[in-house]
Design an enzyme around this catalytic site. Structure first.
Site, PDB file in Angstrom:
ATOM      1  N   GLY A   1       0.827  -1.210   0.000  1.00 59.67           N
ATOM      2  CA  GLY A   1       0.000   0.000   0.000  1.00 59.67           C
ATOM      3  C   GLY A   1       0.855   1.251   0.000  1.00 59.67           C
ATOM      4  CB  SER A   2      -0.014   4.748   0.752  1.00 57.95           C
ATOM      5  OG  SER A   2      -0.458   4.631   2.096  1.00 57.95           O
TER       6      SER A   2
ATOM      7  N   GLY B   1       2.292   2.152   5.324  1.00 57.47           N
ATOM      8  CA  GLY B   1       3.427   1.299   5.698  1.00 57.47           C
ATOM      9  C   GLY B   1       4.155   1.822   6.918  1.00 57.47           C
TER      10      GLY B   1
ATOM     11  CD  GLU C   1       4.984  -3.824  -3.523  1.00 56.18           C
ATOM     12  OE1 GLU C   1       5.126  -2.646  -3.911  1.00 56.18           O
ATOM     13  OE2 GLU C   1       4.074  -4.580  -3.909  1.00 56.18           O
TER      14      GLU C   1
ATOM     15  CB  CYS D   1       3.804  -0.696  -6.701  1.00 52.35           C
ATOM     16  SG  CYS D   1       2.496  -0.983  -5.557  1.00 52.35           S
TER      17      CYS D   1
END
Ligand code: UN1
Length: 521
Positions: free
Chosen positions: A254-255, A259, A276, A310
């Site tokens: 995610g963002s 994170g 990630e 991503c």
């Protein structure tokens, strides 16, 4: 591996067919351990088709109590699963791969319906799931540690890898099925049970995956709890999961903001996290590059998935000698992008996930202009079907230092900039806070090698003469800096899903202390 190009035949696939094939309905519940779905929150989530704005289904979300029920089953199931030989677990994962092959067309179509990526990409995502299952099957027979030389006579040292426990998987909307599979296929052969909290923007994809997998586990006479899903709010389910001491590993996509929160909480309880997070992926296009190849890669990287990977290409760093020609050709390609229904085979770019994403797109363009950027193409919101979720892919000429260039906007906005010397290109390349994927287009061996050397790209993924997006499952996937440092998928990423044990075995009978220490009374 897909044996032929993923030609979309989904034009005729209706929502009703997708729902029927995948066990979906207009009203569902959001918690599962593999049997009947349940939930008692009375808190409903709507799954919305980003193409039309239509509500596809209403899902009663999992409550904190539902979470506890799920966790209880997962912990019990883990004890059974870890006792099975890994190759037998691999056989179950092989069957999961087979079940996914059967449902590939429909699951791929559901990804397009609920997330908005075009059908060939939806199919590609399911293919990634199948590929990781195949990978995991092989892995189930090769999970191994080294035998090491002991300094003591008649002693042997070795490493073993043991199952870890219940693994929490938090996934994002943009890869609503594949990223879960990267984690679970590995975790399962490693002997772990998995609890999935999918993105609230793509709950149907999660329900469909769970239905497919649960059937396989059941057919094999395995207990419920090995594959669990809790669809619910971040503030309830998400927080419970990351704070749960019974979950030794959280794998989250995610963002960067998300994170940072997860990393702090999991780190605070000394748990393990695979993060990630955001990327800011660039391609350096050298004056020594094959520009046709560079064009194809930049085009797919920036426009593919409507810029919502991503790994999407967000920056092009182009040699000044080829800059004008290249940008002109790129704009010509952009003009030909068919924007529309992702299930229509003629469409090249579908919608963004929701109106919030469109607002981010508009704000980023506005900021770029204020920060000295020049709009070269695009910039408009489109409404081919009423919902304001479609945008034009956009190219902006701008300085790398502009604050907007330094942050990730999950939209098809490409920033282009010039360089003169290759060293300068490398510097621009690394001069962002994120470090996921990167590429150089060049026919110069020296430039290519420099790019992937310790002096070059600081990203987790660095390519020569292919683009930034569309990584294969066989490699470790993830990146450095604000991308979070985690690695998922191929290579030796499986080690994160197991616990390592160092063993020393004395087969000579005499006790020898290490480091020559004498200790006798
Ligand atoms: C992601 O966007 O979170 O390399 C994953 C790629 C895909 C996975 C992207 N295989 O673009």
């Amino acid at each position: 591996m897909a044996t032929k190009a993923q030609k979309s035949s989904a034009k005729t696939v209706s929502k009703a067919q997708i729902f029927r094939a995948l066990g979906l309905s207009a009203r569902m519940k959001g918690a599962s351990t593999g049997g009947a779905w349940f939930a008692d929150s009375k808190d409903f989530l709507e799954s919305v088709n980003p193409t039309t704005g239509e509500v596809l289904a209403r899902i009663e979300q999992a409550s904190a109590k539902d979470y506890d029920k799920v966790m209880k089953e997962a912990k019990k199931a883990f004890l059974v699963w870890r006792s099975m030989p890994a190759p037998r677990r691999g056989e179950v994962v092989r069957q999961v791969g087979e079940a996914l092959r059967q449902k590939k067309e429909m699951l791929g179509a559901l990804v397009s319906l609920e997330m908005g990526k075009i059908h060939t990409e939806g199919l590609g995502e399911v293919q990634e799931m199948i590929d990781i299952c195949d990978f995991a099957v092989g892995l189930s027979r090769t999970l191994s540690g080294p035998t090491l030389q002991s300094e003591r006579p008649k002693h042997r040292m070795m490493e073993q890898w043991h199952p870890l426990g219940v693994v929490g998987v938090i996934s994002a909307f943009n890869f609503p099925v594949a990223v879960w599979a990267w984690n679970t296929a590995l975790a399962w052969v490693c002997g772990d049970a998995c609890l999935w909290k999918p993105s609230s923007k793509t709950p149907l994809c999660a329900i469909a995956c769970q239905n497919i997998v649960a059937e396989v586990f059941k057919r094999n006479g395995l207990p419920e709890g090995l594959s669990c899903v809790t669809i619910g709010r971040g503030s309830t389910i998400g927080e419970k999961l990351v704070n749960d001491h019974d979950v030794p590993l959280i794998s989250a996509t995610g963002s960067t903001r998300m994170g940072q929160r997860i990393g702090a909480v999991v780190g605070g309880r000394l748990g393990r996290a695979i993060l990630e997070l955001g990327g800011n992926n660039a391609i350096i296009i050298s004056d020594k590059a094959d520009l046709t190849g560079a064009l194809a890669s930049a085009f797919f990287g920036a426009v593919g998935t409507a810029g919502q990977r991503c790994t999407s290409t967000r920056r092009l760093i182009i040699h000044e000698k080829v800059y004008d020609t290249f940008v002109k050709k790129l704009i010509a390609n952009y003009k030909r992008v068919n924007i529309g229904d992702p299930l229509d085979p003629k469409t090249l770019m579908g919608p963004l996930i929701d109106e919030g994403a469109v607002a981010d797109y508009e704000n980023a363009i506005k900021a770029a202009k204020e920060q000295g950027g020049k709009l070269l193409y695009g910039g408009k919101v489109l409404k081919p079907f009423g919902a304001a979720t479609f945008v034009q892919p956009t190219i902006i000429e701008i300085d790398n230092k502009a604050p907007i260039v330094q942050s990730e906007t999950f939209a098809p906005i490409l920033y282009v900039m010039k360089y003169r010397k290759f060293d300068q290109a490398l510097k621009l390349h690394n001069d962002v806070p994120q470090g996921l994927s990167s590429a150089v287009y060049t026919d110069s061996v020296n430039e290519g090698e420099a790019f992937i050397s310790f002096l070059g790209s600081d990203c987790g993924i660095a390519n020569i003469n292919i683009g930034t997006s569309g990584a294969e499952i066989g490699g470790a996937f993830g990146g450095e800096k604000e991308t979070g440092g985690g690695r998922e998928s191929g290579s030796d990423s499986w080690k994160m899903y197991m616990r390592r044990q160092t063993n020393t075995i004395n087969w000579g009978g005499e006790v020898h202390l290490a480091q020559g220490v004498e200790f006798k009374a």
